[in-house]
Motif scaffolding. Sequence first.
Motif, PDB file in Angstrom:
ATOM      1  N   GLY A  21       0.814  -1.220   0.000  1.00 57.94           N
ATOM      2  CA  GLY A  21       0.000   0.000   0.000  1.00 57.94           C
ATOM      3  C   GLY A  21       0.845   1.267   0.000  1.00 57.94           C
ATOM      4  O   GLY A  21       0.420   2.309  -0.495  1.00 57.94           O
ATOM      5  N   SER A  22       2.050   1.182   0.554  1.00 57.63           N
ATOM      6  CA  SER A  22       2.948   2.348   0.603  1.00 57.63           C
ATOM      7  C   SER A  22       3.872   2.383  -0.609  1.00 57.63           C
ATOM      8  O   SER A  22       4.782   3.218  -0.680  1.00 57.63           O
ATOM      9  N   GLY A  23       3.680   1.461  -1.550  1.00 59.69           N
ATOM     10  CA  GLY A  23       4.561   1.401  -2.719  1.00 59.69           C
ATOM     11  C   GLY A  23       5.980   0.990  -2.344  1.00 59.69           C
ATOM     12  O   GLY A  23       6.942   1.354  -3.028  1.00 59.69           O
ATOM     13  N   GLY A  24       6.115   0.240  -1.251  1.00 57.81           N
ATOM     14  CA  GLY A  24       7.444  -0.254  -0.862  1.00 57.81           C
ATOM     15  C   GLY A  24       8.235   0.728  -0.020  1.00 57.81           C
ATOM     16  O   GLY A  24       9.461   0.703  -0.004  1.00 57.81           O
ATOM     17  N   LYS A  25       7.511   1.580   0.726  1.00 57.38           N
ATOM     18  CA  LYS A  25       8.214   2.569   1.572  1.00 57.38           C
ATOM     19  C   LYS A  25       8.010   2.318   3.059  1.00 57.38           C
ATOM     20  O   LYS A  25       8.723   2.880   3.883  1.00 57.38           O
ATOM     21  N   GLU A  26       7.035   1.461   3.405  1.00 54.72           N
ATOM     22  CA  GLU A  26       6.773   1.167   4.829  1.00 54.72           C
ATOM     23  C   GLU A  26       6.556  -0.327   5.012  1.00 54.72           C
ATOM     24  O   GLU A  26       6.228  -1.034   4.061  1.00 54.72           O
ATOM     25  N   GLY A  27       6.743  -0.779   6.255  1.00 51.54           N
ATOM     26  CA  GLY A  27       6.526  -2.198   6.557  1.00 51.54           C
ATOM     27  C   GLY A  27       7.583  -3.094   5.939  1.00 51.54           C
ATOM     28  O   GLY A  27       7.293  -4.213   5.534  1.00 51.54           O
ATOM     29  N   LEU A  28       8.820  -2.585   5.887  1.00 52.01           N
ATOM     30  CA  LEU A  28       9.870  -3.245   5.105  1.00 52.01           C
ATOM     31  C   LEU A  28      10.662  -4.299   5.865  1.00 52.01           C
ATOM     32  O   LEU A  28      11.498  -4.979   5.268  1.00 52.01           O
ATOM     33  N   THR A  29      10.436  -4.397   7.186  1.00 49.26           N
ATOM     34  CA  THR A  29      11.252  -5.333   7.977  1.00 49.26           C
ATOM     35  C   THR A  29      10.372  -6.320   8.740  1.00 49.26           C
ATOM     36  O   THR A  29       9.167  -6.095   8.912  1.00 49.26           O
ATOM     37  N   LEU A  30      10.993  -7.400   9.204  1.00 50.05           N
ATOM     38  CA  LEU A  30      10.273  -8.369  10.029  1.00 50.05           C
ATOM     39  C   LEU A  30      10.122  -7.777  11.429  1.00 50.05           C
ATOM     40  O   LEU A  30      11.111  -7.564  12.140  1.00 50.05           O
ATOM     41  N   ARG A  31       8.907  -7.491  11.794  1.00 53.42           N
ATOM     42  CA  ARG A  31       8.595  -6.908  13.107  1.00 53.42           C
ATOM     43  C   ARG A  31       9.637  -5.849  13.448  1.00 53.42           C
ATOM     44  O   ARG A  31       9.900  -4.968  12.657  1.00 53.42           O
ATOM     45  N   ASP A  32      10.255  -5.958  14.649  1.00 46.50           N
ATOM     46  CA  ASP A  32      11.231  -4.923  15.038  1.00 46.50           C
ATOM     47  C   ASP A  32      12.669  -5.416  14.910  1.00 46.50           C
ATOM     48  O   ASP A  32      13.572  -4.903  15.544  1.00 46.50           O
ATOM     49  N   THR A  33      12.888  -6.447  14.055  1.00 44.59           N
ATOM     50  CA  THR A  33      14.254  -6.975  13.908  1.00 44.59           C
ATOM     51  C   THR A  33      15.140  -6.046  13.085  1.00 44.59           C
ATOM     52  O   THR A  33      16.373  -6.153  13.156  1.00 44.59           O
ATOM     53  N   GLY A  34      14.524  -5.185  12.279  1.00 46.98           N
ATOM     54  CA  GLY A  34      15.307  -4.353  11.372  1.00 46.98           C
ATOM     55  C   GLY A  34      15.773  -5.105  10.140  1.00 46.98           C
ATOM     56  O   GLY A  34      16.455  -4.542   9.291  1.00 46.98           O
ATOM     57  N   LEU A  35      15.424  -6.391  10.031  1.00 49.30           N
ATOM     58  CA  LEU A  35      15.909  -7.202   8.902  1.00 49.30           C
ATOM     59  C   LEU A  35      14.923  -7.126   7.736  1.00 49.30           C
ATOM     60  O   LEU A  35      13.699  -7.252   7.924  1.00 49.30           O
ATOM     61  N   PRO A  36      15.436  -6.919   6.510  1.00 53.34           N
ATOM     62  CA  PRO A  36      14.571  -6.606   5.375  1.00 53.34           C
ATOM     63  C   PRO A  36      13.770  -7.785   4.834  1.00 53.34           C
ATOM     64  O   PRO A  36      14.207  -8.935   4.874  1.00 53.34           O
ATOM     65  N   VAL A  37      12.609  -7.436   4.300  1.00 52.89           N
ATOM     66  CA  VAL A  37      11.624  -8.391   3.795  1.00 52.89           C
ATOM     67  C   VAL A  37      11.329  -8.040   2.335  1.00 52.89           C
ATOM     68  O   VAL A  37      11.404  -6.871   1.949  1.00 52.89           O
TER      69      VAL A  37
END
Length: 145
Positions: A21-37
């Motif tokens: 929904g954000s076009g790939g600008k938000e919700g980019l990591t697994l929970r609060d791990t900071g690791l990219p998805v």
Amino acid sequence: MSEYIPSPSKWVADQVALYEGSGGKEGLTLRDTGLPVIIVTNRGRKTGAIRKTPLMRVADGNNYILVASQGGAPKHPVWYHNLKAEPRVEIRDKTDVYEMRVREVVDAAERERLWAKAVAAFPPYQAYQEKTERVIPLLVAEPVA
Ligand code: F42
């Protein structure tokens, strides 16, 4: 165009909604791990419906390694069977979207190399493999020329 059926797992469906929904600008990591998805878009092998699956981002050059870990659960995730049946996928990595084709890694040496990459990117994969009897499948997504 086929219908999109969101994951029945709410946290997964929520991540897809935010990421896409954000076009790939938000919700980019697994929970609060900071690791990219990344988000894999494919078709359901029975319904033909559009499915969207977030996975950890494991890059190998221009390819992505898809790890069918499902937290070390005893069975392969359903998306693994969908991809075996229909290997053409779209992969979103942040704001970039690629047409790709998926194949399962069967060669032992290739698997060893890519498994090391996967664990380097997301260390819990090692514990997931130790937790389950099954060999966690690795798939490679390669750009469609
Ligand atoms: N899962 C992983 O396996 N590896 C990862 O690296 C990973 C990372 C990750 C990061 C963020 C995040 O939000 C989720 C992450 N997940 C990861 C979880 C992943 O996104 C999946 O939710 C999880 O692997 C489970 O996948 P699943 O395909 O088994 O999903 C279940 C819950 C599901 O959606 N089941 C559907 C249902 O309705 O029960 C299946 C729907 C389906 O595909 N149906 C097919 C059809 O035709 O439409 C037919 C299926 C059949 O019966 O053959």
